[in-house]
Design an enzyme around this catalytic site. Structure first.
Site, PDB file in Angstrom:
ATOM      1  N   THR A 108      49.221  38.121  87.874  1.00 18.82           N
ATOM      2  CA  THR A 108      48.823  36.878  87.215  1.00 18.82           C
ATOM      3  C   THR A 108      49.318  36.797  85.773  1.00 18.82           C
ATOM      4  OG1 THR A 108      46.860  35.789  86.271  1.00 18.82           O
ATOM      5  CG2 THR A 108      46.594  38.092  86.854  1.00 18.82           C
ATOM      6  N   GLU A 125      47.554  35.991  83.460  1.00 16.48           N
ATOM      7  CA  GLU A 125      46.455  36.498  82.617  1.00 16.48           C
ATOM      8  C   GLU A 125      46.781  37.891  82.086  1.00 16.48           C
ATOM      9  OE1 GLU A 125      43.343  35.147  81.679  1.00 16.48           O
ATOM     10  OE2 GLU A 125      44.036  33.240  82.489  1.00 16.48           O
ATOM     11  N   TYR A 135      38.900  40.639  84.568  1.00 16.96           N
ATOM     12  CA  TYR A 135      39.806  40.228  85.658  1.00 16.96           C
ATOM     13  C   TYR A 135      41.221  40.708  85.373  1.00 16.96           C
ATOM     14  CZ  TYR A 135      42.849  36.895  88.202  1.00 16.96           C
ATOM     15  OH  TYR A 135      43.831  36.318  88.974  1.00 16.96           O
ATOM     16  N   LYS A 185      43.603  43.450  87.220  1.00 19.62           N
ATOM     17  CA  LYS A 185      44.886  43.013  87.784  1.00 19.62           C
ATOM     18  C   LYS A 185      46.053  43.806  87.201  1.00 19.62           C
ATOM     19  CE  LYS A 185      44.257  39.462  90.698  1.00 19.62           C
ATOM     20  NZ  LYS A 185      44.912  39.306  92.004  1.00 19.62           N
TER      21      LYS A 185
HETATM   22  P1  NDP Z   1      40.820  32.172  95.854  1.00 21.42           P
HETATM   23  O1  NDP Z   1      39.676  32.525  94.986  1.00 21.42           O
HETATM   24  O2  NDP Z   1      40.959  30.772  96.352  1.00 21.42           O
HETATM   25  O3  NDP Z   1      40.819  33.127  97.143  1.00 21.42           O
HETATM   26  C1  NDP Z   1      40.455  34.473  97.047  1.00 21.42           C
HETATM   27  C2  NDP Z   1      40.390  35.042  98.453  1.00 21.42           C
HETATM   28  O4  NDP Z   1      40.064  36.438  98.385  1.00 21.42           O
HETATM   29  C3  NDP Z   1      39.318  34.400  99.360  1.00 21.42           C
HETATM   30  O5  NDP Z   1      39.872  34.268 100.639  1.00 21.42           O
HETATM   31  C4  NDP Z   1      38.213  35.453  99.368  1.00 21.42           C
HETATM   32  O6  NDP Z   1      37.424  35.430 100.525  1.00 21.42           O
HETATM   33  C5  NDP Z   1      39.065  36.713  99.365  1.00 21.42           C
HETATM   34  N1  NDP Z   1      38.326  37.927  98.976  1.00 21.42           N
HETATM   35  C6  NDP Z   1      37.624  38.123  97.837  1.00 21.42           C
HETATM   36  N2  NDP Z   1      37.103  39.366  97.843  1.00 21.42           N
HETATM   37  C7  NDP Z   1      37.484  39.959  98.994  1.00 21.42           C
HETATM   38  C8  NDP Z   1      37.262  41.231  99.552  1.00 21.42           C
HETATM   39  N3  NDP Z   1      36.535  42.159  98.929  1.00 21.42           N
HETATM   40  N4  NDP Z   1      37.824  41.528 100.765  1.00 21.42           N
HETATM   41  C9  NDP Z   1      38.549  40.589 101.408  1.00 21.42           C
HETATM   42  N5  NDP Z   1      38.789  39.357 100.927  1.00 21.42           N
HETATM   43  C10 NDP Z   1      38.260  39.046  99.732  1.00 21.42           C
HETATM   44  O7  NDP Z   1      42.147  32.608  95.065  1.00 21.42           O
HETATM   45  P2  NDP Z   1      43.594  31.913  95.043  1.00 21.42           P
HETATM   46  O8  NDP Z   1      44.005  31.599  96.413  1.00 21.42           O
HETATM   47  O9  NDP Z   1      43.614  30.859  93.999  1.00 21.42           O
HETATM   48  O10 NDP Z   1      44.482  33.115  94.462  1.00 21.42           O
HETATM   49  C11 NDP Z   1      45.114  34.030  95.331  1.00 21.42           C
HETATM   50  C12 NDP Z   1      45.465  35.288  94.543  1.00 21.42           C
HETATM   51  O11 NDP Z   1      46.354  34.962  93.477  1.00 21.42           O
HETATM   52  C13 NDP Z   1      44.268  35.973  93.890  1.00 21.42           C
HETATM   53  O12 NDP Z   1      44.516  37.355  93.933  1.00 21.42           O
HETATM   54  C14 NDP Z   1      44.296  35.480  92.459  1.00 21.42           C
HETATM   55  O13 NDP Z   1      43.684  36.390  91.578  1.00 21.42           O
HETATM   56  C15 NDP Z   1      45.803  35.391  92.233  1.00 21.42           C
HETATM   57  N6  NDP Z   1      46.234  34.412  91.256  1.00 21.42           N
HETATM   58  C16 NDP Z   1      45.844  33.109  91.372  1.00 21.42           C
HETATM   59  C17 NDP Z   1      46.293  32.177  90.466  1.00 21.42           C
HETATM   60  C18 NDP Z   1      45.905  30.731  90.596  1.00 21.42           C
HETATM   61  O14 NDP Z   1      46.148  29.981  89.642  1.00 21.42           O
HETATM   62  N7  NDP Z   1      45.371  30.292  91.719  1.00 21.42           N
HETATM   63  C19 NDP Z   1      47.158  32.556  89.336  1.00 21.42           C
HETATM   64  C20 NDP Z   1      47.579  33.934  89.380  1.00 21.42           C
HETATM   65  C21 NDP Z   1      47.124  34.818  90.295  1.00 21.42           C
HETATM   66  P3  NDP Z   1      36.092  34.511 100.642  1.00 21.42           P
HETATM   67  O15 NDP Z   1      36.552  33.208 101.241  1.00 21.42           O
HETATM   68  O16 NDP Z   1      35.226  35.299 101.552  1.00 21.42           O
HETATM   69  O17 NDP Z   1      35.531  34.359  99.252  1.00 21.42           O
HETATM   70  P1  GDP Z   2      42.126  30.527  84.385  1.00 25.95           P
HETATM   71  O1  GDP Z   2      43.327  30.191  83.555  1.00 25.95           O
HETATM   72  O2  GDP Z   2      42.454  31.378  85.569  1.00 25.95           O
HETATM   73  O3  GDP Z   2      40.999  31.077  83.596  1.00 25.95           O
HETATM   74  O4  GDP Z   2      41.682  29.125  85.052  1.00 25.95           O
HETATM   75  P2  GDP Z   2      40.453  28.167  84.745  1.00 25.95           P
HETATM   76  O5  GDP Z   2      40.751  26.868  85.405  1.00 25.95           O
HETATM   77  O6  GDP Z   2      39.163  28.824  85.101  1.00 25.95           O
HETATM   78  O7  GDP Z   2      40.452  27.975  83.160  1.00 25.95           O
HETATM   79  C1  GDP Z   2      41.570  27.443  82.465  1.00 25.95           C
HETATM   80  C2  GDP Z   2      41.190  27.225  81.012  1.00 25.95           C
HETATM   81  O8  GDP Z   2      40.249  26.146  80.951  1.00 25.95           O
HETATM   82  C3  GDP Z   2      40.516  28.430  80.346  1.00 25.95           C
HETATM   83  O9  GDP Z   2      41.029  28.609  79.049  1.00 25.95           O
HETATM   84  C4  GDP Z   2      39.047  28.024  80.267  1.00 25.95           C
HETATM   85  O10 GDP Z   2      38.358  28.612  79.155  1.00 25.95           O
HETATM   86  C5  GDP Z   2      39.199  26.520  80.073  1.00 25.95           C
HETATM   87  N1  GDP Z   2      37.980  25.769  80.421  1.00 25.95           N
HETATM   88  C6  GDP Z   2      37.373  24.840  79.654  1.00 25.95           C
HETATM   89  N2  GDP Z   2      36.282  24.372  80.250  1.00 25.95           N
HETATM   90  C7  GDP Z   2      36.189  25.013  81.450  1.00 25.95           C
HETATM   91  C8  GDP Z   2      35.234  24.948  82.506  1.00 25.95           C
HETATM   92  O11 GDP Z   2      34.270  24.200  82.485  1.00 25.95           O
HETATM   93  N3  GDP Z   2      35.464  25.729  83.593  1.00 25.95           N
HETATM   94  C9  GDP Z   2      36.554  26.558  83.656  1.00 25.95           C
HETATM   95  N4  GDP Z   2      36.754  27.294  84.756  1.00 25.95           N
HETATM   96  N5  GDP Z   2      37.445  26.662  82.640  1.00 25.95           N
HETATM   97  C10 GDP Z   2      37.269  25.896  81.554  1.00 25.95           C
END
Ligand code: NDP
Ligand code: GDP
Length: 348
Positions: A137, A139, A161, A165
């Site tokens: 990520t 992050e 987080y 990661k």
């Molecule tokens: P989501 O939160 O939508 O999905 C996370 C998934 O992980 C869910 O299916 C969840 O299952 C599953 N999960 C969580 N814990 C466990 C566990 N212990 N064992 C098995 N499965 C588990 O994330 P995204 O699809 O948005 O992101 C996908 C990946 O990419 C993640 O690793 C995230 O950190 C990373 N990422 C995402 C970004 C983004 O902007 N979306 C940016 C950069 C990286 P359940 O449905 O049961 O909760």
């Molecule tokens: P992130 O980049 O993975 O942390 O994605 P988020 O969508 O959770 O947050 C993006 C940015 O929006 C971060 O800097 C947060 O601090 C900011 N932010 C401001 N208000 C909110 C809120 O109400 N919820 C979340 N999730 N983020 C917020």
């Protein structure tokens, strides 16, 4: 023609194992791979409620199979990976919410750091030919002054987080060097879609805008904050992110895994926008001014935040030929329209 046929045949013989299938990216990736003819095994963890909403439309596909397990359980990962012997493993499972990781640092570490270790160990011991993708990520860069950020930008994670990661990111590179495993990490910048989790800022905003639109459909005039509607409570709206659509990202994950050599790649749009920009664009779709509807609530500030994320995806463009196809404005429109559709559906 013959070569093309052989390539298609090779595709059909591929087997993918996706962790995080029920999440945003996992659901799009499974669709993408099924379309390519893969046999797809999707990991689902046991839950007391149904978590299959994002995959329900392809759950009965003949090439799709759900397998139950948890990435924090090493024995389970070993059993599944050794039994399936997947050609490609995509580790997308995570506790993916940065804010929550401050409240649940140990769970975050177990899932986001130890989880990938369990999978890499299962590959090393029982399925060394499996290719591995790790969901890294942006992050990882933390609250950096360097902009834009590329694969060589120093990493100073600024949340539990991101620290977890970073462990998984470094481990991916180590298993590649030490054991010759085909292991890639995609350093992905924020990506969204109508399937984005509702606690993320983009989806929180588009859901709110859809509810305002719904209010206007049934009432005369514009809604008044605190009278007709509750405000939208937010935290740091100055933060800037590089937002793309998740569909573009899953295509990039797959492209990394088809390269002759494994490597790490930054994927992002190369454009950065503030939360304020997102608010303006989303409220703009219904002709309202976001300033009339939001309230800042300190509850949504994080103990430490990342203020500027801006991708330099030139390596992915040059080597993979990858770039985004859906721009910021289209993404905001898609998400607000989808939430508006859902509003109508659940109130009729
Ligand atoms: P989501 O939160 O939508 O999905 C996370 C998934 O992980 C869910 O299916 C969840 O299952 C599953 N999960 C969580 N814990 C466990 C566990 N212990 N064992 C098995 N499965 C588990 O994330 P995204 O699809 O948005 O992101 C996908 C990946 O990419 C993640 O690793 C995230 O950190 C990373 N990422 C995402 C970004 C983004 O902007 N979306 C940016 C950069 C990286 P359940 O449905 O049961 O909760
Ligand atoms: P992130 O980049 O993975 O942390 O994605 P988020 O969508 O959770 O947050 C993006 C940015 O929006 C971060 O800097 C947060 O601090 C900011 N932010 C401001 N208000 C909110 C809120 O109400 N919820 C979340 N999730 N983020 C917020």
């Amino acid at each position: 023609m013959k070569l093309r046929k052989r390539m298609v045949q090779r595709m059909i013989n591929k087997t993918a194992f996706i962790t995080g299938t029920t999440g945003q990216d996992g659901s799009y990736l499974a669709e993408f791979l099924l379309d390519k003819g893969y046999k797809v095994y999707g990991l689902i963890r046991r839950s007391s409620v149904d978590t299959t909403e994002r995959i329900a439309h392809f759950q009965n596909h003949p090439n799709f199979e759900l397998v139950e397990g948890d990435i924090t359980d090493a024995s389970c990962m070993n059993r599944l990976i050794s039994g399936i012997q997947p050609s490609e493993i995509y580790n997308l499972a995570a506790m993916s919410h940065v804010g929550t990781s401050f409240d649940q640092p140990i769970t975050t570490c177990q899932i986001d750091a130890i989880g990938p270790l369990n999978i890499l160990e299962a590959i090393r011991q029982s399925s060394p030919k499996s290719k591995f993708y790790q969901a890294s990520t942006s992050e990882l860069f933390g609250d950096t002054d360097v902009s834009p950020q590329s694969e060589s930008t120093p990493m100073n994670p600024n949340s539990p987080y991101a620290v977890a990661k970073l462990y998984a990111h470094q481990l991916t590179g180590l298993y590649r060097r030490a054991y010759g495993i085909f292991a890639c990490a995609g350093i992905l910048f924020n990506h969204e879609s109508p399937r984005r989790g509702e606690a993320f800022v983009t989806r929180k905003i588009t859901k709110y805008v859809a509810s305002l639109q719904r209010w206007m459909d049934t009432n005369d005039g514009t809604p008044r904050k605190d009278v007709d509607v509750c405000p939208l409570f937010l935290g740091n709206i100055e933060a800037r992110r590089d937002w793309s659509h998740a569909k573009d990202m899953v295509r990039g994950m797959w492209m990394m895994m088809q390269c002759p050599e494994p490597d790490d790649y930054v994927l992002g749009s190369g454009e950065t926008h503030s939360v304020k920009d997102f608010l303006q664009a989303a409220f703009g779709t219904i002709g309202l001014d976001y300033k009339d509807y939001i309230s800042i609530d300190p509850k949504f500030y994080r103990p430490a935040d990342v203020n500027l994320l801006h991708a330099d995806p030139s390596k992915a463009k040059e080597i993979l030929g990858w770039e985004t196809t859906i721009c910021f404005g289209e993404l905001v429109d898609m998400m607000t329209q989808s939430d508006y559709g859902a509003e109508i559906e659940c109130r009729v």
